[in-house]
Design a protein around this motif. Structure first.
Motif, PDB file in Angstrom:
ATOM      1  N   ASN A 106       0.688  -1.273   0.086  1.00 42.86           N
ATOM      2  CA  ASN A 106      -0.014   0.088  -0.043  1.00 42.86           C
ATOM      3  C   ASN A 106       0.826   1.310  -0.020  1.00 42.86           C
ATOM      4  O   ASN A 106       0.671   2.252  -0.783  1.00 42.86           O
ATOM      5  CB  ASN A 106      -0.930   0.141   1.230  1.00 42.86           C
ATOM      6  CG  ASN A 106      -1.788  -1.049   1.269  1.00 42.86           C
ATOM      7  OD1 ASN A 106      -2.160  -1.917   0.113  1.00 42.86           O
ATOM      8  ND2 ASN A 106      -2.380  -1.288   2.382  1.00 42.86           N
ATOM      9  N   THR A 107       1.886   1.260   0.808  1.00 43.01           N
ATOM     10  CA  THR A 107       2.988   2.274   0.993  1.00 43.01           C
ATOM     11  C   THR A 107       3.542   2.690  -0.611  1.00 43.01           C
ATOM     12  O   THR A 107       3.482   3.809  -0.838  1.00 43.01           O
ATOM     13  CB  THR A 107       4.018   2.376   1.864  1.00 43.01           C
ATOM     14  OG1 THR A 107       3.331   1.970   3.164  1.00 43.01           O
ATOM     15  CG2 THR A 107       4.920   3.319   2.003  1.00 43.01           C
ATOM     16  N   GLY A 108       3.964   1.472  -1.267  1.00 44.33           N
ATOM     17  CA  GLY A 108       4.623   1.766  -2.278  1.00 44.33           C
ATOM     18  C   GLY A 108       3.667   2.287  -3.282  1.00 44.33           C
ATOM     19  O   GLY A 108       3.986   3.259  -4.169  1.00 44.33           O
ATOM     20  N   ILE A 109       2.497   1.953  -3.588  1.00 42.63           N
ATOM     21  CA  ILE A 109       1.630   2.579  -4.377  1.00 42.63           C
ATOM     22  C   ILE A 109       1.270   4.082  -4.155  1.00 42.63           C
ATOM     23  O   ILE A 109       1.199   4.600  -5.171  1.00 42.63           O
ATOM     24  CB  ILE A 109       0.130   1.426  -4.262  1.00 42.63           C
ATOM     25  CG1 ILE A 109       0.470   0.081  -4.879  1.00 42.63           C
ATOM     26  CG2 ILE A 109      -1.060   2.378  -5.222  1.00 42.63           C
ATOM     27  CD1 ILE A 109      -0.783  -0.743  -4.409  1.00 42.63           C
ATOM     28  N   GLU A 110       1.031   4.217  -2.751  1.00 44.50           N
ATOM     29  CA  GLU A 110       0.869   5.541  -2.455  1.00 44.50           C
ATOM     30  C   GLU A 110       2.003   6.582  -2.837  1.00 44.50           C
ATOM     31  O   GLU A 110       1.656   7.692  -3.197  1.00 44.50           O
ATOM     32  CB  GLU A 110       0.414   5.798  -1.009  1.00 44.50           C
ATOM     33  CG  GLU A 110      -1.107   5.474  -0.456  1.00 44.50           C
ATOM     34  CD  GLU A 110      -1.400   6.062   0.874  1.00 44.50           C
ATOM     35  OE1 GLU A 110      -1.856   7.114   0.581  1.00 44.50           O
ATOM     36  OE2 GLU A 110      -1.203   5.581   1.638  1.00 44.50           O
ATOM     37  N   ASN A 111       3.163   6.047  -2.429  1.00 44.44           N
ATOM     38  CA  ASN A 111       4.358   6.856  -2.578  1.00 44.44           C
ATOM     39  C   ASN A 111       4.674   7.059  -4.003  1.00 44.44           C
ATOM     40  O   ASN A 111       5.458   8.014  -4.454  1.00 44.44           O
ATOM     41  CB  ASN A 111       5.472   6.089  -1.826  1.00 44.44           C
ATOM     42  CG  ASN A 111       6.617   7.046  -1.692  1.00 44.44           C
ATOM     43  OD1 ASN A 111       6.441   8.241  -1.264  1.00 44.44           O
ATOM     44  ND2 ASN A 111       7.905   6.833  -1.967  1.00 44.44           N
ATOM     45  N   ALA A 112       4.140   6.358  -5.055  1.00 44.86           N
ATOM     46  CA  ALA A 112       4.421   6.586  -6.375  1.00 44.86           C
ATOM     47  C   ALA A 112       3.739   8.012  -6.739  1.00 44.86           C
ATOM     48  O   ALA A 112       4.217   8.886  -7.523  1.00 44.86           O
ATOM     49  CB  ALA A 112       3.454   5.736  -7.175  1.00 44.86           C
ATOM     50  N   ARG A 113       2.851   8.731  -5.905  1.00 49.09           N
ATOM     51  CA  ARG A 113       2.378   9.987  -6.011  1.00 49.09           C
ATOM     52  C   ARG A 113       3.096  10.848  -4.955  1.00 49.09           C
ATOM     53  O   ARG A 113       3.439  11.993  -5.417  1.00 49.09           O
ATOM     54  CB  ARG A 113       1.047  10.042  -5.660  1.00 49.09           C
ATOM     55  CG  ARG A 113      -0.039   9.396  -6.772  1.00 49.09           C
ATOM     56  CD  ARG A 113      -1.532   9.504  -6.569  1.00 49.09           C
ATOM     57  NE  ARG A 113      -2.002   9.401  -4.957  1.00 49.09           N
ATOM     58  CZ  ARG A 113      -2.246   8.167  -4.516  1.00 49.09           C
ATOM     59  NH1 ARG A 113      -2.486   7.150  -5.304  1.00 49.09           N
ATOM     60  NH2 ARG A 113      -2.867   8.270  -2.931  1.00 49.09           N
ATOM     61  N   ILE A 114       3.316  10.209  -3.759  1.00 52.77           N
ATOM     62  CA  ILE A 114       4.074  11.191  -2.726  1.00 52.77           C
ATOM     63  C   ILE A 114       5.472  11.497  -3.064  1.00 52.77           C
ATOM     64  O   ILE A 114       5.829  12.757  -2.867  1.00 52.77           O
ATOM     65  CB  ILE A 114       3.936  10.560  -1.516  1.00 52.77           C
ATOM     66  CG1 ILE A 114       2.341  10.484  -0.987  1.00 52.77           C
ATOM     67  CG2 ILE A 114       4.389  11.418  -0.274  1.00 52.77           C
ATOM     68  CD1 ILE A 114       2.070   9.264  -0.076  1.00 52.77           C
ATOM     69  N   GLN A 115       6.091  10.615  -3.596  1.00 56.25           N
ATOM     70  CA  GLN A 115       7.382  10.723  -3.974  1.00 56.25           C
ATOM     71  C   GLN A 115       8.461  10.953  -2.746  1.00 56.25           C
ATOM     72  O   GLN A 115       9.398  11.790  -2.783  1.00 56.25           O
ATOM     73  CB  GLN A 115       7.791  11.690  -5.007  1.00 56.25           C
ATOM     74  CG  GLN A 115       7.050  11.225  -6.446  1.00 56.25           C
ATOM     75  CD  GLN A 115       7.916  10.119  -7.050  1.00 56.25           C
ATOM     76  OE1 GLN A 115       9.091  10.138  -7.518  1.00 56.25           O
ATOM     77  NE2 GLN A 115       7.189   9.110  -7.410  1.00 56.25           N
ATOM     78  N   SER A 116       8.226  10.398  -1.455  1.00 58.18           N
ATOM     79  CA  SER A 116       9.061  10.440  -0.452  1.00 58.18           C
ATOM     80  C   SER A 116      10.041   9.663  -0.487  1.00 58.18           C
ATOM     81  O   SER A 116      10.083   8.319  -0.580  1.00 58.18           O
ATOM     82  CB  SER A 116       8.114  10.383   0.726  1.00 58.18           C
ATOM     83  OG  SER A 116       8.934  10.095   2.001  1.00 58.18           O
ATOM     84  N   PRO A 117      11.533  10.183  -0.412  1.00 57.50           N
ATOM     85  CA  PRO A 117      12.854   9.157  -0.335  1.00 57.50           C
ATOM     86  C   PRO A 117      12.582   8.432   0.788  1.00 57.50           C
ATOM     87  O   PRO A 117      13.018   7.109   0.783  1.00 57.50           O
ATOM     88  CB  PRO A 117      13.707  10.159  -0.287  1.00 57.50           C
ATOM     89  CG  PRO A 117      13.360  11.564  -0.919  1.00 57.50           C
ATOM     90  CD  PRO A 117      11.719  11.459  -0.453  1.00 57.50           C
ATOM     91  N   ARG A 118      12.209   8.878   2.072  1.00 58.98           N
ATOM     92  CA  ARG A 118      12.262   7.946   3.036  1.00 58.98           C
ATOM     93  C   ARG A 118      11.193   6.904   2.994  1.00 58.98           C
ATOM     94  O   ARG A 118      11.607   5.857   3.549  1.00 58.98           O
ATOM     95  CB  ARG A 118      11.705   9.041   4.311  1.00 58.98           C
ATOM     96  CG  ARG A 118      12.953  10.051   4.889  1.00 58.98           C
ATOM     97  CD  ARG A 118      12.863  10.306   6.080  1.00 58.98           C
ATOM     98  NE  ARG A 118      11.564  11.000   6.520  1.00 58.98           N
ATOM     99  CZ  ARG A 118      11.185  11.385   7.742  1.00 58.98           C
ATOM    100  NH1 ARG A 118      11.982  11.135   8.902  1.00 58.98           N
ATOM    101  NH2 ARG A 118      10.083  11.965   7.963  1.00 58.98           N
ATOM    102  N   LEU A 119      10.135   7.064   2.648  1.00 58.06           N
ATOM    103  CA  LEU A 119       8.995   5.929   2.464  1.00 58.06           C
ATOM    104  C   LEU A 119       9.812   4.996   1.508  1.00 58.06           C
ATOM    105  O   LEU A 119       9.354   3.668   1.423  1.00 58.06           O
ATOM    106  CB  LEU A 119       7.665   6.417   2.052  1.00 58.06           C
ATOM    107  CG  LEU A 119       7.126   7.226   2.976  1.00 58.06           C
ATOM    108  CD1 LEU A 119       5.639   7.667   2.659  1.00 58.06           C
ATOM    109  CD2 LEU A 119       6.808   6.727   4.315  1.00 58.06           C
ATOM    110  N   GLU A 120      10.183   5.423   0.241  1.00 56.01           N
ATOM    111  CA  GLU A 120      10.850   4.621  -0.830  1.00 56.01           C
ATOM    112  C   GLU A 120      11.609   3.638  -0.099  1.00 56.01           C
ATOM    113  O   GLU A 120      11.906   2.582  -0.513  1.00 56.01           O
ATOM    114  CB  GLU A 120      11.466   5.432  -1.791  1.00 56.01           C
ATOM    115  CG  GLU A 120      12.079   4.893  -3.077  1.00 56.01           C
ATOM    116  CD  GLU A 120      11.225   3.565  -3.709  1.00 56.01           C
ATOM    117  OE1 GLU A 120      11.699   2.808  -4.188  1.00 56.01           O
ATOM    118  OE2 GLU A 120      10.105   3.843  -3.868  1.00 56.01           O
TER     119      GLU A 120
END
Length: 197
Positions: A106-120
Motif C-alpha cells: 500500500n505504501t509503495g502504491i501511495e508513494n508513487a504519488r507522494i515521492q517521499s525518499p524515506r518511504l521509498e
C-alpha cells in the motif's frame, strides 16, 4: 519541564500501524490520527517528528513483525518454508494476512504519488529483505538437491517477490484476506514441482 507522556509508545505505534494499514497515509489527516489512535498532535510532532515520522515508525513495526514471525523460518529452511510463507498470506490470523492487503504494498502504491525518499527506502528495504530470505531458503534447497536441482535460486527468489505483491493487492481490492488464494495455490504448486518426488 517536559510534559509527562500519557501513552505507551509501542502501543501507540501498534494502533497507528492498524490505522494507516486500513486508511492509508496520504488521505489521513493529523486530527483523524488523533481520534483513531489517542495520540495528540503535540506527541505526533515532538515524539515522532510529524505524520511521516509516525508512519515510518509504523512501517518499522510492521516489517519487524513480518520478518520475525513469518520470514525467519526460511533462514534455516528450504522450499517447504517458502510454501508455508505463501500460505500465510491468505490465512486469517497470520501476521502477513489482512483484508487491507500489505502495508508495504500500500505504501509503495501511495508513494508513487507522494515521492517521499524515506518511504521509498523503507519499502525497498522490506522487499530486499524478503527476497534475501527467499534466496537463503532456495540456496538451502539447491544445495540439498545438488546436481539434480532444476531451478536457479536468485532468479526464482526475485520472481517470488512480485507474486507476493500481487497476492496482497488482490486481498485488499476485494477486502478479503483469502482473495489471493488462487495465486498462492499456483505458486505453491510450482514450488512443489521443484522438489524431488
Amino acid at each position: 519541564m517536559p510534559r509527562p507522556k500519557s501513552y505507551d509508545r509501542q502501543d501507540a505505534i501498534a494502533k497507528a500501524c492498524n490505522v494507516f494499514w486500513e486508511h492509508g497515509f496520504q488521505d489521513l489527516g493529523v486530527r483523524e490520527i488523533e481520534r483513531l489512535t489517542g495520540l495528540n498532535q503535540f506527541a505526533i510532532r515532538s515524539e515522532f517528528g510529524g505524520k511521516e515520522g509516525l508512519y515510518l515508525e509504523t512501517l518499522k513495526y510492521y516489517c519487524d513483525a513480518a520478518i520475525t514471525a513469518e520470514m525467519a523460518p526460511m533462514k534455516q529452511g528450504s522450499i517447504p518454508e517458502i510454501i508455508s510463507f505463501f500460505k500465510g498470506l491468505v490465512t486469517p490470523g497470520s501476521t502477513t494476512s489482512s483484508d487491507y492487503g500489505c502495508l508495504i504494498v500500500n505504501t509503495g502504491i501511495e508513494n508513487a504519488r507522494i515521492q517521499s525518499p524515506r518511504l521509498e527506502n523503507a519499502v525497498r528495504s522490506y522487499w530486499n529483505s524478503l527476497e534475501g530470505h527467499f534466496l537463503i531458503a532456495l540456496e538451502n534447497e539447491h544445495t540439498a538437491q545438488g546436481e539434480g536441482a532444476t531451478f536457479t535460486p536468485h532468479i526464482l527468489a526475485a520472481s517470488l517477490v512480485p507474486a507476493v505483491m500481487g497476492i496482497h493487492a488482490q486481498n485488499r481490492s476485494q477486502r478479503d484476506q483469502t482473495a489471493g488464494r488462487p495465486l498462492v495455490d499456483l505458486i505453491c504448486s510450482i514450488l512443489s514441482g521443484y522438489r524431488p518426488s
